[in-house]
Design a protein around this motif. Structure first.
Motif, PDB file in Angstrom:
ATOM      1  N   ASN A  18     -52.798  55.583 -37.344  1.00  0.00           N
ATOM      2  CA  ASN A  18     -52.964  56.737 -36.455  1.00  0.00           C
ATOM      3  C   ASN A  18     -54.133  56.524 -35.486  1.00  0.00           C
ATOM      4  OD1 ASN A  18     -55.084  56.862 -38.219  1.00  0.00           O
ATOM      5  ND2 ASN A  18     -54.620  58.894 -39.002  1.00  0.00           N
ATOM      6  N   LYS A  46     -66.251  54.436 -46.986  1.00  0.00           N
ATOM      7  CA  LYS A  46     -66.476  53.619 -48.183  1.00  0.00           C
ATOM      8  C   LYS A  46     -65.169  53.162 -48.820  1.00  0.00           C
ATOM      9  CE  LYS A  46     -68.622  56.879 -50.445  1.00  0.00           C
ATOM     10  NZ  LYS A  46     -68.301  57.984 -49.531  1.00  0.00           N
ATOM     11  N   LYS A  51     -60.819  49.231 -49.982  1.00  0.00           N
ATOM     12  CA  LYS A  51     -59.410  48.840 -49.890  1.00  0.00           C
ATOM     13  C   LYS A  51     -59.278  47.486 -49.194  1.00  0.00           C
ATOM     14  CE  LYS A  51     -58.062  53.585 -49.170  1.00  0.00           C
ATOM     15  NZ  LYS A  51     -57.714  54.495 -48.077  1.00  0.00           N
TER      16      LYS A  51
HETATM   17  P1  ATP Z   1     -64.415  59.632 -49.773  1.00  0.00           P
HETATM   18  O1  ATP Z   1     -65.672  59.564 -50.550  1.00  0.00           O
HETATM   19  O2  ATP Z   1     -63.976  61.015 -49.474  1.00  0.00           O
HETATM   20  O3  ATP Z   1     -63.316  58.784 -50.301  1.00  0.00           O
HETATM   21  P2  ATP Z   1     -64.955  57.616 -47.829  1.00  0.00           P
HETATM   22  O4  ATP Z   1     -66.356  57.347 -47.443  1.00  0.00           O
HETATM   23  O5  ATP Z   1     -64.380  56.747 -48.847  1.00  0.00           O
HETATM   24  O6  ATP Z   1     -64.800  59.103 -48.300  1.00  0.00           O
HETATM   25  P3  ATP Z   1     -62.670  56.928 -46.241  1.00  0.00           P
HETATM   26  O7  ATP Z   1     -61.711  57.506 -47.213  1.00  0.00           O
HETATM   27  O8  ATP Z   1     -62.776  55.467 -46.160  1.00  0.00           O
HETATM   28  O9  ATP Z   1     -64.113  57.552 -46.493  1.00  0.00           O
HETATM   29  O10 ATP Z   1     -62.316  57.530 -44.802  1.00  0.00           O
HETATM   30  C1  ATP Z   1     -62.885  57.045 -43.589  1.00  0.00           C
HETATM   31  C2  ATP Z   1     -62.113  57.592 -42.408  1.00  0.00           C
HETATM   32  O11 ATP Z   1     -60.788  57.040 -42.387  1.00  0.00           O
HETATM   33  C3  ATP Z   1     -61.930  59.095 -42.410  1.00  0.00           C
HETATM   34  O12 ATP Z   1     -62.027  59.532 -41.080  1.00  0.00           O
HETATM   35  C4  ATP Z   1     -60.531  59.274 -42.943  1.00  0.00           C
HETATM   36  O13 ATP Z   1     -59.966  60.454 -42.429  1.00  0.00           O
HETATM   37  C5  ATP Z   1     -59.821  58.048 -42.414  1.00  0.00           C
HETATM   38  N1  ATP Z   1     -58.721  57.647 -43.325  1.00  0.00           N
HETATM   39  C6  ATP Z   1     -58.854  57.352 -44.637  1.00  0.00           C
HETATM   40  N2  ATP Z   1     -57.666  56.981 -45.167  1.00  0.00           N
HETATM   41  C7  ATP Z   1     -56.755  57.058 -44.160  1.00  0.00           C
HETATM   42  C8  ATP Z   1     -55.348  56.814 -44.050  1.00  0.00           C
HETATM   43  N3  ATP Z   1     -54.648  56.397 -45.103  1.00  0.00           N
HETATM   44  N4  ATP Z   1     -54.761  57.014 -42.851  1.00  0.00           N
HETATM   45  C9  ATP Z   1     -55.481  57.412 -41.797  1.00  0.00           C
HETATM   46  N5  ATP Z   1     -56.797  57.664 -41.818  1.00  0.00           N
HETATM   47  C10 ATP Z   1     -57.445  57.496 -42.975  1.00  0.00           C
END
Ligand code: ATP
Length: 246
Positions: A18, A46, A51
């Motif tokens: 996206n 993070k 991933k």
């Molecule tokens: P959390 O502790 O909530 O897991 P995080 O630090 O791990 O947060 P991420 O999940 O890596 O953060 O998200 C980083 C960005 O990527 C955010 O803006 C999120 O909306 C976006 N994002 C995460 N997964 C996807 C996906 N599968 N498709 C599209 N955007 C995503």
């Protein structure tokens, strides 16, 4: 000569289909035998980075569009999980994802496929020794265990694969403080007694900083601050914004 880090991310950019740029120009390294913590609030990026490191980005239409990820000298930026696990990196996922209908013992067995019966026995003994609680619960169905016990099974299952690097995604999530203490004590033992290399992703900054050698803080897809844990603990910005003192 200094050995190259076991895990090394260089100038990574990660984009989801996206068009969300979830990770921007991130570089990070995990030297062998160290505990490296990646901290940051919800949505910082993070999980996306984790991933990328464990070969599961493609499951969510994410792509490493710039930069590289190396593990044990091999370029794994576009590799799949099987190969990465084969090389010795094992993830304990957030939310633990056990086989809820299987017993503790059976879950441990699942972590150690292709091992001989003798090896399996030795590894299970090692896990029971690290988590005495699990020895008592060995034949119980995992789905009925407490959250903390399930986290112990998840870590134990990962250890059954004898990883060179253990990646932990928010091991303290949803657990009571005393249980978190016990999980973190065990992580400490794993590093001291097994010389385990650990990549720890946490929102719980104070816990992670107590145990880590080196800390990275992520915000909006970027590393905004990094340094040795003892320096970070006394850094006033870190104290104010991440440790909740002020
Ligand atoms: P959390 O502790 O909530 O897991 P995080 O630090 O791990 O947060 P991420 O999940 O890596 O953060 O998200 C980083 C960005 O990527 C955010 O803006 C999120 O909306 C976006 N994002 C995460 N997964 C996807 C996906 N599968 N498709 C599209 N955007 C995503």
């Amino acid at each position: 000569r200094i050995a190259p880090p076991l895990l090394e991310i260089r100038n990574a950019q990660i984009i989801y289909d996206n068009a969300v740029e979830a990770v921007r120009d991130v570089s990070l390294s995990v030297p062998e035998g160290s505990v490296v913590a990646l901290l940051g609030s919800n949505g910082a990026g993070k999980s996306t980075l984790l991933k990328a490191v464990t070969g599961t980005l493609h499951l969510e239409e994410g792509v490493l569009t710039k930069g590289s990820v190396h593990f044990a000298g091999e370029d794994i930026g576009h590799a799949r999980t099987e190969r990465i696990v084969g090389n010795g990196m094992v993830l304990v996922p957030e939310g633990r994802r056990l086989f809820a209908n299987l017993t503790v013992d059976e879950n441990l067995t699942m972590g150690a496929h292709l091992k001989s019966t003798a090896e399996m026995k030795r590894l299970k003994q090692m896990v029971m020794e690290l988590f005495p609680r699990l020895a008592e619960r060995r034949s119980q169905i995992s789905g009925y265990l407490s959250g903390g016990e399930q986290q112990m099974v998840a870590v134990g299952r990962a250890l059954m694969a004898e990883p060179r690097l253990l990646a932990l995604d928010e091991p303290s999530l949803g657990l009571a403080p005393l249980i978190i203490d016990s999980i973190y004590q065990t992580i400490g033992r794993m590093r001291r007694e097994m010389n385990m290399t650990i990549f720890l992703v946490e929102q719980n900054a104070s816990r992670a900083m107590e145990i880590a050698d080196y800390v990275y803080i992520m915000e909006n897809g970027r590393i905004v601050l990094d340094g040795p844990a003892e320096k970070m603990r006394t850094n006033l910005d870190v104290q104010e914004y991440y440790l909740g003192f002020s």
